[in-house]
Design a protein around this motif. Structure first.
Motif, PDB file in Angstrom:
ATOM      1  N   ASN A 255     -57.338 -31.562 -88.042  1.00  0.00           N
ATOM      2  CA  ASN A 255     -57.450 -30.307 -87.285  1.00  0.00           C
ATOM      3  C   ASN A 255     -58.245 -30.508 -86.003  1.00  0.00           C
ATOM      4  O   ASN A 255     -57.892 -29.966 -84.948  1.00  0.00           O
TER       5      ASN A 255
ATOM      6  N   MET B 155     -56.036 -32.335 -83.464  1.00  0.00           N
ATOM      7  CA  MET B 155     -55.006 -31.466 -82.883  1.00  0.00           C
ATOM      8  C   MET B 155     -55.614 -30.483 -81.884  1.00  0.00           C
ATOM      9  O   MET B 155     -55.013 -30.197 -80.842  1.00  0.00           O
TER      10      MET B 155
ATOM     11  N   TYR C 102     -47.318 -33.352 -83.470  1.00  0.00           N
ATOM     12  CA  TYR C 102     -48.436 -34.203 -83.890  1.00  0.00           C
ATOM     13  C   TYR C 102     -47.915 -35.167 -84.948  1.00  0.00           C
ATOM     14  O   TYR C 102     -47.260 -34.755 -85.914  1.00  0.00           O
TER      15      TYR C 102
ATOM     16  N   LEU D 269     -45.821 -32.894 -87.433  1.00  0.00           N
ATOM     17  CA  LEU D 269     -46.018 -31.446 -87.508  1.00  0.00           C
ATOM     18  C   LEU D 269     -45.802 -30.844 -86.128  1.00  0.00           C
ATOM     19  O   LEU D 269     -46.294 -31.372 -85.128  1.00  0.00           O
TER      20      LEU D 269
ATOM     21  N   GLU E 201     -46.361 -28.145 -83.142  1.00  0.00           N
ATOM     22  CA  GLU E 201     -47.456 -27.298 -82.683  1.00  0.00           C
ATOM     23  C   GLU E 201     -47.245 -25.858 -83.114  1.00  0.00           C
ATOM     24  O   GLU E 201     -48.204 -25.160 -83.476  1.00  0.00           O
TER      25      GLU E 201
ATOM     26  N   ARG F 138     -48.603 -25.495 -86.570  1.00  0.00           N
ATOM     27  CA  ARG F 138     -50.073 -25.487 -86.536  1.00  0.00           C
ATOM     28  C   ARG F 138     -50.584 -24.117 -86.127  1.00  0.00           C
ATOM     29  O   ARG F 138     -51.529 -23.573 -86.722  1.00  0.00           O
TER      30      ARG F 138
ATOM     31  N   GLY G 204     -53.866 -25.507 -88.728  1.00  0.00           N
ATOM     32  CA  GLY G 204     -53.384 -26.701 -89.413  1.00  0.00           C
ATOM     33  C   GLY G 204     -53.726 -26.710 -90.883  1.00  0.00           C
ATOM     34  O   GLY G 204     -53.365 -25.805 -91.634  1.00  0.00           O
TER      35      GLY G 204
ATOM     36  N   LEU H  76     -50.061 -27.909 -96.963  1.00  0.00           N
ATOM     37  CA  LEU H  76     -49.526 -27.659 -95.620  1.00  0.00           C
ATOM     38  C   LEU H  76     -48.040 -27.358 -95.679  1.00  0.00           C
ATOM     39  O   LEU H  76     -47.550 -26.423 -95.033  1.00  0.00           O
TER      40      LEU H  76
END
Length: 302
Positions: free
Chosen positions: A73, A76, A84, A201, A203, A206, A212, A226
């Motif tokens: 996290n 990011m 990511y 992942l 954005e 997130r 995240g 997640l």
């Protein structure tokens, strides 16, 4: 930026050089990428190696051990991008995996979380996509279920049984990995959840999840959590049929986690169970009982 590659390290001096060299050699060519390492207060020379030998890497040095999810996290938040890529320090990239993966994700905007295939250092297949966690799955794991399914996967005489097992969610991903001749890997296939050792992942995901990973999970279960939360927000979860990532996953080690790691794993699993199973319900009770048994086997005291 198209892609931020994030690695979380903790006392990773024996791994970080080969890991970062592989990312340097196989950096995406068709997409703009930046590389960030979040070091969780390592007490060895991990940070020194990065500073001296990899000046292109953005190094974030945390004053405390944040664990995996909180470390990701932080990375990011510090280096935003459209995608990511999360990469374990005990993993090594090969080929054009990231270009191939991003090409697929650009063409399939409904996929929010994607896992890359994994192999061991001898290039034998490693499971990287899984069925959702539940009491039956844990019981079968305790009864050596994966070893039995692996035997079925490689047997030349049990093709009929493989075809039947493939209908079961708990066996499908495992068979897809270990019986590739019978079940060739498509470009992308929907799965329940994917391993965080080599995970991409978006954005947008997130942002939908408020940053995240769940910060309450320090070490284990955060990748499945997640994927579950992404699905709740309407995103697809898939494994991509690209060049595999080499992942050591305890290769050559003693095979038993340290007491501290076992304790942290148990604490994270408790958070996971309380979050995803109705408290007081029969499945929650079964999961808590099975976790108690796991803790006894790991030597974790309450």
């Amino acid at each position: 930026m198209d892609l931020t590659i994030i690695i979380v390290t903790y006392n990773s001096v024996g791994l970080v050089r080969d890991c970062l060299e592989s990312l340097r050699r196989h950096r995406p060519q068709r997409y703009g990428a930046q590389l960030v390492v979040v070091d969780n207060a390592s007490q060895d020379d991990t940070a020194a190696i990065i500073l001296a030998e990899f000046p292109e890497v953005g190094l974030l040095r945390s004053p405390e051990n944040l664990g995996f999810g909180r470390g990701i996290n932080l990375g990011m938040q510090a280096a935003p991008a459209r995608y990511y890529y999360l990469h374990n320090p005990d993993a090594r990239l090969q080929g054009d995996s990231l270009d191939e993966a991003l090409d697929l994700l650009e063409a399939q905007p409904e996929i929010g979380v994607a896992g890359l295939p994994l192999v061991f250092p001898d290039l034998s297949p490693q499971t990287a996509a899984y069925a959702f966690t539940g009491p039956l799955k844990w019981v079968l794991q305790g009864l050596a279920g994966p070893r039995l399914v692996r035997a079925v996967a490689v047997s030349q005489r049990l093709g009929w049984l493989r075809a039947r097992l493939r209908r079961l969610p708990m066996a499908r991903s495992f068979l897809q990995t270990h019986a590739g001749g019978d079940f060739p890997m498509p470009q992308s296939r929907e799965v329940d959840w994917v391993c965080g050792a080599a995970l991409i992942l978006r954005e947008a995901v997130r942002a939908d999840l408020g940053g995240g990973f769940d910060p309450a999970m320090f070490l284990y279960g955060e990748d499945e959590d997640l994927c579950i939360e992404a699905r709740k927000s309407g995103w697809g979860v898939a494994q991509l049929g690209v060049t595999p990532v080499i992942h050591e996953f305890g290769w050559g080690g003693a095979g038993k986690a340290s007491p501290d790691v076992a304790r942290l794993k148990a604490e994270s699993l408790k958070v996971f169970i309380n979050k995803h199973f109705r408290r007081g319900g029969p499945r929650w009770a079964a999961m808590r009982a099975l976790l108690w048994l796991k803790k006894r086997r790991w030597g974790v005291k309450d």
